[in-house]
Design an enzyme around this catalytic site. Structure first.
Site, PDB file in Angstrom:
ATOM      1  N   ASN A 186       0.871  -1.178   0.000  1.00  0.00           N
ATOM      2  CA  ASN A 186       0.000   0.000   0.000  1.00  0.00           C
ATOM      3  C   ASN A 186       0.906   1.226   0.000  1.00  0.00           C
ATOM      4  O   ASN A 186       1.519   1.552   1.008  1.00  0.00           O
ATOM      5  CB  ASN A 186      -0.877  -0.044   1.269  1.00  0.00           C
ATOM      6  CG  ASN A 186      -1.659   1.241   1.475  1.00  0.00           C
ATOM      7  OD1 ASN A 186      -1.760   2.072   0.572  1.00  0.00           O
ATOM      8  ND2 ASN A 186      -2.225   1.404   2.666  1.00  0.00           N
ATOM      9  N   TRP A 187       0.973   1.865  -1.163  1.00  0.00           N
ATOM     10  CA  TRP A 187       1.915   2.986  -1.293  1.00  0.00           C
ATOM     11  C   TRP A 187       1.413   4.267  -0.629  1.00  0.00           C
ATOM     12  O   TRP A 187       2.153   5.221  -0.475  1.00  0.00           O
ATOM     13  CB  TRP A 187       2.190   3.274  -2.780  1.00  0.00           C
ATOM     14  CG  TRP A 187       2.934   2.197  -3.499  1.00  0.00           C
ATOM     15  CD1 TRP A 187       3.265   0.937  -3.034  1.00  0.00           C
ATOM     16  CD2 TRP A 187       3.457   2.266  -4.831  1.00  0.00           C
ATOM     17  NE1 TRP A 187       3.951   0.239  -3.987  1.00  0.00           N
ATOM     18  CE2 TRP A 187       4.079   1.029  -5.111  1.00  0.00           C
ATOM     19  CE3 TRP A 187       3.454   3.249  -5.826  1.00  0.00           C
ATOM     20  CZ2 TRP A 187       4.697   0.761  -6.340  1.00  0.00           C
ATOM     21  CZ3 TRP A 187       4.057   2.989  -7.045  1.00  0.00           C
ATOM     22  CH2 TRP A 187       4.671   1.754  -7.294  1.00  0.00           C
ATOM     23  N   LYS A 188       0.151   4.302  -0.284  1.00  0.00           N
ATOM     24  CA  LYS A 188      -0.470   5.500   0.303  1.00  0.00           C
ATOM     25  C   LYS A 188      -0.225   6.709  -0.634  1.00  0.00           C
ATOM     26  O   LYS A 188      -0.140   6.519  -1.843  1.00  0.00           O
ATOM     27  CB  LYS A 188       0.036   5.734   1.725  1.00  0.00           C
ATOM     28  CG  LYS A 188      -0.089   4.449   2.560  1.00  0.00           C
ATOM     29  CD  LYS A 188       0.098   4.645   4.015  1.00  0.00           C
ATOM     30  CE  LYS A 188      -0.042   3.296   4.715  1.00  0.00           C
ATOM     31  NZ  LYS A 188       0.025   3.395   6.156  1.00  0.00           N
ATOM     32  N   HIS A 196      -9.436   1.130   5.087  1.00  0.00           N
ATOM     33  CA  HIS A 196      -8.136   1.313   5.743  1.00  0.00           C
ATOM     34  C   HIS A 196      -8.322   2.281   6.922  1.00  0.00           C
ATOM     35  O   HIS A 196      -9.114   3.215   6.840  1.00  0.00           O
ATOM     36  CB  HIS A 196      -7.118   1.868   4.738  1.00  0.00           C
ATOM     37  CG  HIS A 196      -5.724   1.882   5.299  1.00  0.00           C
ATOM     38  ND1 HIS A 196      -5.296   2.847   6.172  1.00  0.00           N
ATOM     39  CD2 HIS A 196      -4.696   1.010   5.150  1.00  0.00           C
ATOM     40  CE1 HIS A 196      -4.039   2.576   6.521  1.00  0.00           C
ATOM     41  NE2 HIS A 196      -3.654   1.469   5.919  1.00  0.00           N
ATOM     42  N   GLU A 223      -6.705   4.701   7.958  1.00  0.00           N
ATOM     43  CA  GLU A 223      -6.517   6.126   7.659  1.00  0.00           C
ATOM     44  C   GLU A 223      -7.775   6.713   7.026  1.00  0.00           C
ATOM     45  O   GLU A 223      -8.127   7.867   7.251  1.00  0.00           O
ATOM     46  CB  GLU A 223      -5.289   6.305   6.755  1.00  0.00           C
ATOM     47  CG  GLU A 223      -4.009   6.086   7.547  1.00  0.00           C
ATOM     48  CD  GLU A 223      -2.841   5.534   6.751  1.00  0.00           C
ATOM     49  OE1 GLU A 223      -2.848   5.605   5.511  1.00  0.00           O
ATOM     50  OE2 GLU A 223      -1.900   5.014   7.394  1.00  0.00           O
ATOM     51  N   GLU A 259      -5.168  -4.943  10.750  1.00  0.00           N
ATOM     52  CA  GLU A 259      -4.108  -3.954  10.942  1.00  0.00           C
ATOM     53  C   GLU A 259      -4.330  -3.211  12.249  1.00  0.00           C
ATOM     54  O   GLU A 259      -5.164  -2.295  12.299  1.00  0.00           O
ATOM     55  CB  GLU A 259      -4.124  -2.947   9.789  1.00  0.00           C
ATOM     56  CG  GLU A 259      -3.885  -3.556   8.433  1.00  0.00           C
ATOM     57  CD  GLU A 259      -3.383  -2.508   7.451  1.00  0.00           C
ATOM     58  OE1 GLU A 259      -2.242  -2.634   7.018  1.00  0.00           O
ATOM     59  OE2 GLU A 259      -4.125  -1.565   7.145  1.00  0.00           O
ATOM     60  N   GLY A 297       2.750   2.337  10.696  1.00  0.00           N
ATOM     61  CA  GLY A 297       3.695   3.440  10.499  1.00  0.00           C
ATOM     62  C   GLY A 297       4.382   3.878  11.782  1.00  0.00           C
ATOM     63  O   GLY A 297       5.007   4.934  11.829  1.00  0.00           O
ATOM     64  N   SER A 325       3.721  -2.002  10.290  1.00  0.00           N
ATOM     65  CA  SER A 325       5.185  -2.044  10.464  1.00  0.00           C
ATOM     66  C   SER A 325       5.799  -3.405  10.168  1.00  0.00           C
ATOM     67  O   SER A 325       6.710  -3.865  10.859  1.00  0.00           O
ATOM     68  CB  SER A 325       5.579  -1.576  11.873  1.00  0.00           C
ATOM     69  OG  SER A 325       5.166  -0.244  12.067  1.00  0.00           O
TER      70      SER A 325
HETATM   71  P1  PGA Z   1       3.018   0.305   7.580  1.00  0.00           P
HETATM   72  O1  PGA Z   1       1.534   0.500   6.996  1.00  0.00           O
HETATM   73  O2  PGA Z   1       3.552  -0.978   7.026  1.00  0.00           O
HETATM   74  O3  PGA Z   1       3.790   1.510   7.136  1.00  0.00           O
HETATM   75  O4  PGA Z   1       2.876   0.243   9.081  1.00  0.00           O
HETATM   76  C1  PGA Z   1       0.679  -0.579   6.812  1.00  0.00           C
HETATM   77  C2  PGA Z   1      -0.652  -0.100   6.259  1.00  0.00           C
HETATM   78  O5  PGA Z   1      -1.113   0.978   6.628  1.00  0.00           O
HETATM   79  O6  PGA Z   1      -1.273  -0.787   5.430  1.00  0.00           O
END
Ligand code: PGA
Length: 252
Positions: free
Chosen positions: A9-11, A97, A99, A169, A175, A215
């Protein structure tokens, strides 16, 4: 046997040109892996999808999107309809997600609609669930995850759920550099599988891929993925470096 999947997931990272380079690098590396046991997906930003579709080897990498609209089309300024993604060769779409839940206030109704529309357009929803730190500290992670699945996913029929991927998650691990321990991940993945068994029966539940996200990196992926109910990863930060992403894929 359910599929093992590593999805990046490149965001909101990379320009289109940087994204093309990264996708090419990942595609080249993955095509050279002799017998990777995992399917690989990347989810770049919307603006990158059509260009990246041209440079990846679809035998080895599948294209995913990070989000989609909860409506089929019409007067929804700024939104991208699932059918538009399917037309570009997108195979899977992240739904819910953390976010999106936190910053854009996506609620369970919206997510339930997105899941249905993604399926209707012959793509697979990667449905994300997980608790925040306070919920983990109060030991109510199971209740939280159960509610998220109940409200936005368990309206699906057996045929539909078989086309879904679930990503657990923990929000406190995204992150932050903090990862769930392999045991914490296995525990909650097994719990999610038990919910699927109750709702759809064991045969179907055992076919559904459940990814871990938060992470995940080359150093912790082997331990996380060695758990029987952890079927791969949804990778954020480490998906932006082709070597790190490859290192995670090689954990299988
Ligand atoms: P991360 O993000 O690996 O940077 O913790 C995972 C995600 O949000 O899918």
């Amino acid at each position: 046997m359910r599929k093992k999947i590593v999805a990046g997931n490149w965001k909101m990272n990379t320009t289109v040109q940087e994204g093309i380079k990264l996708a090419k690098a990942v595609s080249d590396m993955v095509s050279k892996l002799d017998n990777s046991n995992a399917k690989v997906a990347i989810a770049p930003p919307f603006t990158h999808l059509s260009e990246i579709a041209k440079v990846i080897n679809p035998d080895y990498i599948c294209l995913a999107a990070q989000n989609c609209a909860s409506e089929e089309g019409g007067a929804y300024t700024g939104e991208v309809a699932p059918a538009m993604l399917a037309e570009l060769g997108v195979m899977a779409v992240l739904v819910g997600h953390s976010e999106r839940r936190a910053y854009y206030k996506e609620d369970h109704n919206t997510l339930a609609k997105k899941v249905k529309l993604v399926l209707k357009n012959d793509m697979k929803p990667i449905f994300c669930c997980g608790e925040v730190l306070e919920e983990r500290e109060n030991n109510i992670q199971n209740e939280i995850v159960s509610k998220q699945l109940e409200e936005s996913l368990f309206h699906l029929s057996s045929d539909e759920i078989l086309n879904c991927i679930i990503a657990y998650e923990p929000v406190w691990a995204i992150g932050t550099g903090k990862t769930a321990t392999a045991m914490q991940a296995q525990e909650i993945h097994a719990y999610i599988r038990s919910l699927l068994i109750n709702k759809y029966g064991a045969e179907i539940a055992n076919e559904i891929t459940i990814l871990y996200g938060g992470s995940c990196k080359p150093s912790n992926a082997p331990e996380l993925f060695s758990n029987s109910d952890v079927d791969g990863g949804l990778i954020g930060g480490a998906a932006l470096k082709s070597e790190d992403f490859l290192g995670i894929i090689k954990a299988f």
